[in-house]
Design an enzyme around this catalytic site. Sequence first.
Site, short mmCIF file in Angstrom:
data_model
loop_
_atom_site.label_atom_id
_atom_site.label_comp_id
_atom_site.label_asym_id
_atom_site.label_seq_id
_atom_site.Cartn_x
_atom_site.Cartn_y
_atom_site.Cartn_z
N LYS A 1 0.79 -1.18 -0.05
CA LYS A 1 -0.04 0.11 0.09
C LYS A 1 0.84 1.18 -0.10
CE LYS A 1 -4.53 1.36 0.18
NZ LYS A 1 -4.86 1.11 1.24
N HIS A 2 0.82 2.11 -1.14
CA HIS A 2 1.59 3.36 -1.15
C HIS A 2 3.13 2.99 -1.04
CE1 HIS A 2 -2.24 5.16 -1.06
NE2 HIS A 2 -2.60 5.19 0.16
N ASN B 1 12.84 4.78 9.50
CA ASN B 1 13.17 3.61 10.24
C ASN B 1 12.39 2.65 10.49
OD1 ASN B 1 15.49 4.57 11.48
ND2 ASN B 1 14.31 5.82 12.66
N HIS C 1 14.83 5.63 1.98
CA HIS C 1 14.27 7.05 2.33
C HIS C 1 13.44 7.37 1.31
CE1 HIS C 1 17.66 7.25 5.15
NE2 HIS C 1 17.13 8.75 5.41
#
Length: 526
Positions: A285-286, A427, A526
Amino acid sequence: MSLQPLDELPKHSLSINRALLSVSDKTDIMPLAQALHRAGVEIISTGGTGRKIREADIPVTDVSEITGFEECLDGRVKTLHPLIHGGLLGRTSHDPDVREMNRLDIKPIELVVVNLYPFKKTISDPDCTPAVATENIDIGGPTMIRAAAKNFAHVCVLTSPRQYSGFIETLEKDSAIPFAQRRQWATDAFNHTANYDAHIANYFNDLTANGDEQPDQLNISLPKSQSLRYGENPHQQAAVYGYQDEFIDCFHGKQLSYNNFLDVDSALRLIADFQDAPPTCAIFKHTVPCGIASDEQLHKAWDKAFQTDTKSPFGGIVVVNRELDLATARAIDEIFTEIIIAPSYEEEALSLLKQKKNRRLIRQQKQLSQTAENQFRSIFGGALSQKSDFRVVTEADLKVVTERQPTQKEILDMLFSWKVVKHVKSNAIVYAKDQQTIGIGTGQTSRVEASQIAIAKAKEEGLSIEGTAIASDAFFPFPDGVEAAAAAGATAVIQPGGSIRDEQVIEAADKLGLSMVFTGKRLFRH
């Protein structure tokens, strides 16, 4: 040097009297040559192109007849001559050029049809040597293309067989080629040579690279695959570029959107790490995995993946590493999913899944890990580049740092969770047991908070952390991370190591009876 600004260029339609045809890819060259012959155009050609046209009894003037100089150096020098390039670059609307062309007996060439030696195809052969690659660098072709494209106000240039039918239609209808069409084909020509040069430059960058060193010049040249309705949001224009068809075939459902492509990319990168694993299912999801599991049967892998998070999969992406069978298709079909990705589908599964017209069904045709690639991200004033990470950690890579050795089951669960945490935003924390994600904590500014979220989600789904392995994408900076994991019920920890407080973290793990291994590799995302 005298220059004519673009707004002063003549914008008349161009009659074609002489055409130069010299192509490596001879697809559809004969219909074009026949159309030119019917229109009374003098055809100039070279080598194999000329022979092919003559075989159809179409008159051809060889380039050497015009230059008065035979091809030489094993065909390396054919068209590099003032009588050719003067005909391409001469501005027939500019009187000084016309007088000089008459003085030098240079005749205009109004049409250039050229495509280039197949450099990209040549270097894709694993047996290709630098010598063979170098011989497939075209010189005369790009020179003619650029000359004709620069002089598009007076010359028409075609660089692809896809352009021929439009040219023929216009020529037969109007007996001339309009300015706007010539400018568009000139634009295509400059893109064509730019793409060609980028492949050559990148080949030599790789050839002369010092290990994994990044090149001094970043050359990215990709054709537009398709325009998209919008980008991340409806007010942003977008398109997708490249060769996605090599990797996926979206054969059912709506066109993929900008965000869909991002989701599919994330799914393909994760499943590449599970290509040699047992039947595996991952739900995204996303761009973030919300449930992953492996099992002896694919439908059981789906059930276990779905158990991790029963809310997020709605409207999500499902990817599997095996042929999608009917049992798995039925289970997936119980909820709304945007996209399903599989290497293949059983016919009965397809019949079921195709009943929902808007759901995208994708057939994965190639593993991402089969190609060495760089990853690029745009930033202010430029871009970042890094080598993709397709390395899979194995048991042999693990360094046990605690007094208690991990059991074989713990090793398997640690390796599984490590594969998953690699694809979770930093994280990142992943709890796993029996080849199933139990809790996933993603994208937090604190590693402890990521762990707390993973535990909370597991409890919300009624899953027990007891006996799990915990993976952390980077080292634990303080003992509190492993202390929280142990308090929740984890028994094994896999992490990169490398903190200045590693000894404190190891000491805490020993006191708690945990087994902990270091991989030596950090997995920030990231």
